[in-house]
Design an enzyme around this catalytic site. Structure first.
Site, PDB file in Angstrom:
ATOM      1  N   ASN A 109      -3.874  39.213 -61.963  1.00 51.96           N
ATOM      2  CA  ASN A 109      -3.785  38.968 -63.395  1.00 51.96           C
ATOM      3  C   ASN A 109      -4.047  37.498 -63.668  1.00 51.96           C
ATOM      4  O   ASN A 109      -3.764  36.638 -62.826  1.00 51.96           O
ATOM      5  CB  ASN A 109      -2.384  39.336 -63.897  1.00 51.96           C
ATOM      6  CG  ASN A 109      -2.204  39.059 -65.376  1.00 51.96           C
ATOM      7  OD1 ASN A 109      -2.960  39.539 -66.209  1.00 51.96           O
ATOM      8  ND2 ASN A 109      -1.205  38.236 -65.702  1.00 51.96           N
ATOM      9  N   HIS A 111      -2.933  34.569 -66.332  1.00 52.29           N
ATOM     10  CA  HIS A 111      -1.885  34.325 -67.316  1.00 52.29           C
ATOM     11  C   HIS A 111      -2.087  32.927 -67.907  1.00 52.29           C
ATOM     12  O   HIS A 111      -2.284  31.967 -67.148  1.00 52.29           O
ATOM     13  CB  HIS A 111      -0.507  34.435 -66.660  1.00 52.29           C
ATOM     14  CG  HIS A 111       0.625  34.199 -67.596  1.00 52.29           C
ATOM     15  ND1 HIS A 111       1.042  35.142 -68.516  1.00 52.29           N
ATOM     16  CD2 HIS A 111       1.415  33.107 -67.782  1.00 52.29           C
ATOM     17  CE1 HIS A 111       2.049  34.632 -69.220  1.00 52.29           C
ATOM     18  NE2 HIS A 111       2.291  33.418 -68.797  1.00 52.29           N
ATOM     19  N   SER A 138      -2.919  30.513 -64.822  1.00 51.42           N
ATOM     20  CA  SER A 138      -2.571  30.894 -63.447  1.00 51.42           C
ATOM     21  C   SER A 138      -3.155  32.270 -63.124  1.00 51.42           C
ATOM     22  O   SER A 138      -3.051  33.189 -63.956  1.00 51.42           O
ATOM     23  CB  SER A 138      -1.049  30.990 -63.279  1.00 51.42           C
ATOM     24  OG  SER A 138      -0.398  29.788 -63.658  1.00 51.42           O
ATOM     25  N   ASP A 147       4.726  38.732 -64.615  1.00 52.31           N
ATOM     26  CA  ASP A 147       4.162  37.382 -64.414  1.00 52.31           C
ATOM     27  C   ASP A 147       4.908  36.609 -63.328  1.00 52.31           C
ATOM     28  O   ASP A 147       4.992  35.380 -63.378  1.00 52.31           O
ATOM     29  CB  ASP A 147       4.186  36.598 -65.730  1.00 52.31           C
ATOM     30  CG  ASP A 147       3.409  37.316 -66.807  1.00 52.31           C
ATOM     31  OD1 ASP A 147       3.785  37.184 -67.984  1.00 52.31           O
ATOM     32  OD2 ASP A 147       2.452  38.032 -66.473  1.00 52.31           O
ATOM     33  N   GLU A 176      -9.970  29.171 -67.383  1.00 54.75           N
ATOM     34  CA  GLU A 176      -9.819  30.557 -66.918  1.00 54.75           C
ATOM     35  C   GLU A 176     -11.151  31.088 -66.408  1.00 54.75           C
ATOM     36  O   GLU A 176     -11.223  31.752 -65.367  1.00 54.75           O
ATOM     37  CB  GLU A 176      -9.292  31.449 -68.035  1.00 54.75           C
ATOM     38  CG  GLU A 176      -7.868  31.154 -68.453  1.00 54.75           C
ATOM     39  CD  GLU A 176      -7.373  32.102 -69.516  1.00 54.75           C
ATOM     40  OE1 GLU A 176      -8.205  32.697 -70.241  1.00 54.75           O
ATOM     41  OE2 GLU A 176      -6.149  32.276 -69.628  1.00 54.75           O
TER      42      GLU A 176
HETATM   43  N1  LIG Z   1       4.433  44.938 -64.085  1.00 58.38           N
HETATM   44  C1  LIG Z   1       3.577  43.999 -64.570  1.00 58.38           C
HETATM   45  N2  LIG Z   1       2.766  44.322 -65.585  1.00 58.38           N
HETATM   46  C2  LIG Z   1       1.922  43.373 -66.082  1.00 58.38           C
HETATM   47  C3  LIG Z   1       1.914  42.064 -65.569  1.00 58.38           C
HETATM   48  C4  LIG Z   1       2.796  41.764 -64.482  1.00 58.38           C
HETATM   49  O1  LIG Z   1       2.811  40.622 -63.959  1.00 58.38           O
HETATM   50  N3  LIG Z   1       3.600  42.756 -64.008  1.00 58.38           N
HETATM   51  N4  LIG Z   1       1.102  41.078 -66.153  1.00 58.38           N
HETATM   52  C5  LIG Z   1       0.718  41.414 -67.530  1.00 58.38           C
HETATM   53  C6  LIG Z   1      -0.162  40.481 -68.270  1.00 58.38           C
HETATM   54  N5  LIG Z   1       0.670  39.734 -69.245  1.00 58.38           N
HETATM   55  C7  LIG Z   1       0.646  38.372 -69.122  1.00 58.38           C
HETATM   56  O2  LIG Z   1      -0.120  37.797 -68.327  1.00 58.38           O
HETATM   57  C8  LIG Z   1       1.455  40.379 -70.235  1.00 58.38           C
HETATM   58  C9  LIG Z   1       0.930  41.460 -70.928  1.00 58.38           C
HETATM   59  C10 LIG Z   1       1.707  42.123 -71.894  1.00 58.38           C
HETATM   60  C11 LIG Z   1       3.003  41.679 -72.169  1.00 58.38           C
HETATM   61  C12 LIG Z   1       3.843  42.422 -73.168  1.00 58.38           C
HETATM   62  O3  LIG Z   1       4.931  41.979 -73.552  1.00 58.38           O
HETATM   63  N6  LIG Z   1       3.350  43.586 -73.606  1.00 58.38           N
HETATM   64  C13 LIG Z   1       4.111  44.460 -74.528  1.00 58.38           C
HETATM   65  C14 LIG Z   1       3.223  44.882 -75.673  1.00 58.38           C
HETATM   66  C15 LIG Z   1       2.673  43.631 -76.334  1.00 58.38           C
HETATM   67  C16 LIG Z   1       1.615  44.004 -77.364  1.00 58.38           C
HETATM   68  O4  LIG Z   1       1.282  45.201 -77.481  1.00 58.38           O
HETATM   69  O5  LIG Z   1       1.129  43.049 -78.017  1.00 58.38           O
HETATM   70  C17 LIG Z   1       4.565  45.721 -73.797  1.00 58.38           C
HETATM   71  O6  LIG Z   1       3.828  46.162 -72.861  1.00 58.38           O
HETATM   72  O7  LIG Z   1       5.605  46.251 -74.200  1.00 58.38           O
HETATM   73  C18 LIG Z   1       3.522  40.594 -71.484  1.00 58.38           C
HETATM   74  C19 LIG Z   1       2.750  39.927 -70.528  1.00 58.38           C
HETATM   75  C20 LIG Z   1       0.080  42.781 -67.564  1.00 58.38           C
HETATM   76  N7  LIG Z   1       1.071  43.708 -67.096  1.00 58.38           N
HETATM   77  N1  LIG Z   2      -0.096  37.766 -70.938  1.00 53.86           N
HETATM   78  C1  LIG Z   2      -1.466  38.144 -70.795  1.00 53.86           C
HETATM   79  C2  LIG Z   2      -2.342  37.193 -71.558  1.00 53.86           C
HETATM   80  O1  LIG Z   2      -1.949  36.628 -72.567  1.00 53.86           O
HETATM   81  N2  LIG Z   2      -3.554  37.015 -71.023  1.00 53.86           N
HETATM   82  C3  LIG Z   2      -4.496  36.149 -71.686  1.00 53.86           C
HETATM   83  O2  LIG Z   2      -5.259  36.923 -72.612  1.00 53.86           O
HETATM   84  C4  LIG Z   2      -6.499  36.238 -72.809  1.00 53.86           C
HETATM   85  C5  LIG Z   2      -7.590  37.261 -72.735  1.00 53.86           C
HETATM   86  O3  LIG Z   2      -8.789  36.671 -73.171  1.00 53.86           O
HETATM   87  P1  LIG Z   2     -10.173  37.463 -72.951  1.00 53.86           P
HETATM   88  O4  LIG Z   2      -9.948  38.850 -73.488  1.00 53.86           O
HETATM   89  O5  LIG Z   2     -11.153  36.664 -73.743  1.00 53.86           O
HETATM   90  O6  LIG Z   2     -10.445  37.454 -71.469  1.00 53.86           O
HETATM   91  C6  LIG Z   2      -6.633  35.200 -71.681  1.00 53.86           C
HETATM   92  O7  LIG Z   2      -6.413  33.895 -72.189  1.00 53.86           O
HETATM   93  C7  LIG Z   2      -5.513  35.577 -70.722  1.00 53.86           C
HETATM   94  O8  LIG Z   2      -4.954  34.446 -70.043  1.00 53.86           O
END
Ligand SMILES: Nc1nc2c(c(=O)[nH]1)N[C@@H](CN(C=O)c1ccc(C(=O)N[C@@H](CCC(=O)O)C(=O)O)cc1)CN2
Ligand SMILES: NCC(=O)N[C@@H]1O[C@H](COP(=O)([O-])[O-])[C@@H](O)[C@H]1O
Length: 214
Positions: A109, A111, A138, A147, A176
């Site tokens: 992923n 982040h 990251s 994360d 990124e």
């Molecule tokens: N088990 C894991 N799942 C995911 C990870 C992880 O490390 N472990 N990384 C995320 C990506 N991410 C940040 O990088 C991230 C994505 C989504 C959310 C979140 O709170 N989602 C909510 C819905 C939010 C929305 O719909 O706008 C949810 O799923 O309830 C936090 C961090 C990908 N998955």
């Molecule tokens: N927590 C997950 C999160 O926020 N991820 C972030 O979503 C964007 C996606 O951009 P993109 O659709 O243009 O690649 C990126 O900036 C990534 O780091």
């Protein structure tokens, strides 16, 4: 010639990281984006995939469906691509432990923060509100804890006093688009692995803040 590493990208939105990885695969014969899955049917990243003749699937959540029930459908879609590496690129759903454990070590992923700072959402706003002078992105292996997986590579950017979320986000995006394709390349070369819950490159343990060349 060894078979190419099958890359499956999961998105929810614009797909600029998807685009960077697609573009990088034209120079990296070891990797091939074989599919794109989105939870959002309106994700522009789906258009990017179609423009590059990459197969796409949408897995859209259903009313009253649990996270686990959704992930069963998501896993069925994933399995159809038989990926070697699953790349979360702005995929905005938290994955259930069962799904993550099934692909642990071959799911990464990106982040938008310098983990372990600011896991979760709204990272740019949180960094600005904290008055941080630096921020960044990251790339990490995905584990069930959000994360919290071992960091593979980070990139730092300065935060300026007159920054907005948009200007900071754009600066982070630029980094990124450099680091994510590099991590995909390392994995496709067989150089990157997750072992004992930690990240390793060329057999060397990667430190807590990601790979740092000597
Ligand atoms: N088990 C894991 N799942 C995911 C990870 C992880 O490390 N472990 N990384 C995320 C990506 N991410 C940040 O990088 C991230 C994505 C989504 C959310 C979140 O709170 N989602 C909510 C819905 C939010 C929305 O719909 O706008 C949810 O799923 O309830 C936090 C961090 C990908 N998955
Ligand atoms: N927590 C997950 C999160 O926020 N991820 C972030 O979503 C964007 C996606 O951009 P993109 O659709 O243009 O690649 C990126 O900036 C990534 O780091």
């Amino acid at each position: 010639m060894e078979s190419s590493c099958r890359i499956l990208v999961l998105i929810s939105g614009n797909g600029s990281n998807l685009q960077a990885i697609i573009d990088s695969c034209y120079d990296n014969l070891n990797a091939d984006v074989v599919g794109v899955i989105s939870n959002n049917p309106d994700a522009y990243g789906l258009i990017r995939a179609h423009q590059n003749e990459i197969d796409t699937s949408c897995v859209i959540s259903r009313e009253g469906e649990s996270r686990e029930e959704y992930d069963v459908r998501l896993d069925a879609a994933i399995s159809r691509y038989q990926p070697d590496l699953i790349v979360l690129a702005g995929f905005m759903r938290i994955l259930s432990p069962a799904l993550v454990e099934r692909y642990e070590g071959r799911m990464v992923n990106i982040h938008p923060s310098l983990l372990p700072l600011y896991p979760g959402l709204h990272t740019h706003a949180r960094a600005m509100e904290a008055g941080d002078s630096e921020h960044g992105a990251s790339v990490h292996f995905v584990i069930p804890a959000l994360d919290a997986g071992p960091v593979i590579l980070q990139a730092k950017v300065p935060v300026y006093g007159d920054d907005t979320i948009e200007t900071l986000s754009e600066r982070v995006h630029e980094q990124e688009h450099a680091i994510y394709p590099l991590v995909v390349k390392w994995f496709s070369q067989g150089r990157l692995q997750m072992k004992d819950g930690r990240a390793w490159l060329d057999g060397e343990l990667i430190g807590p803040n990601g790979y740092a060349p000597d």
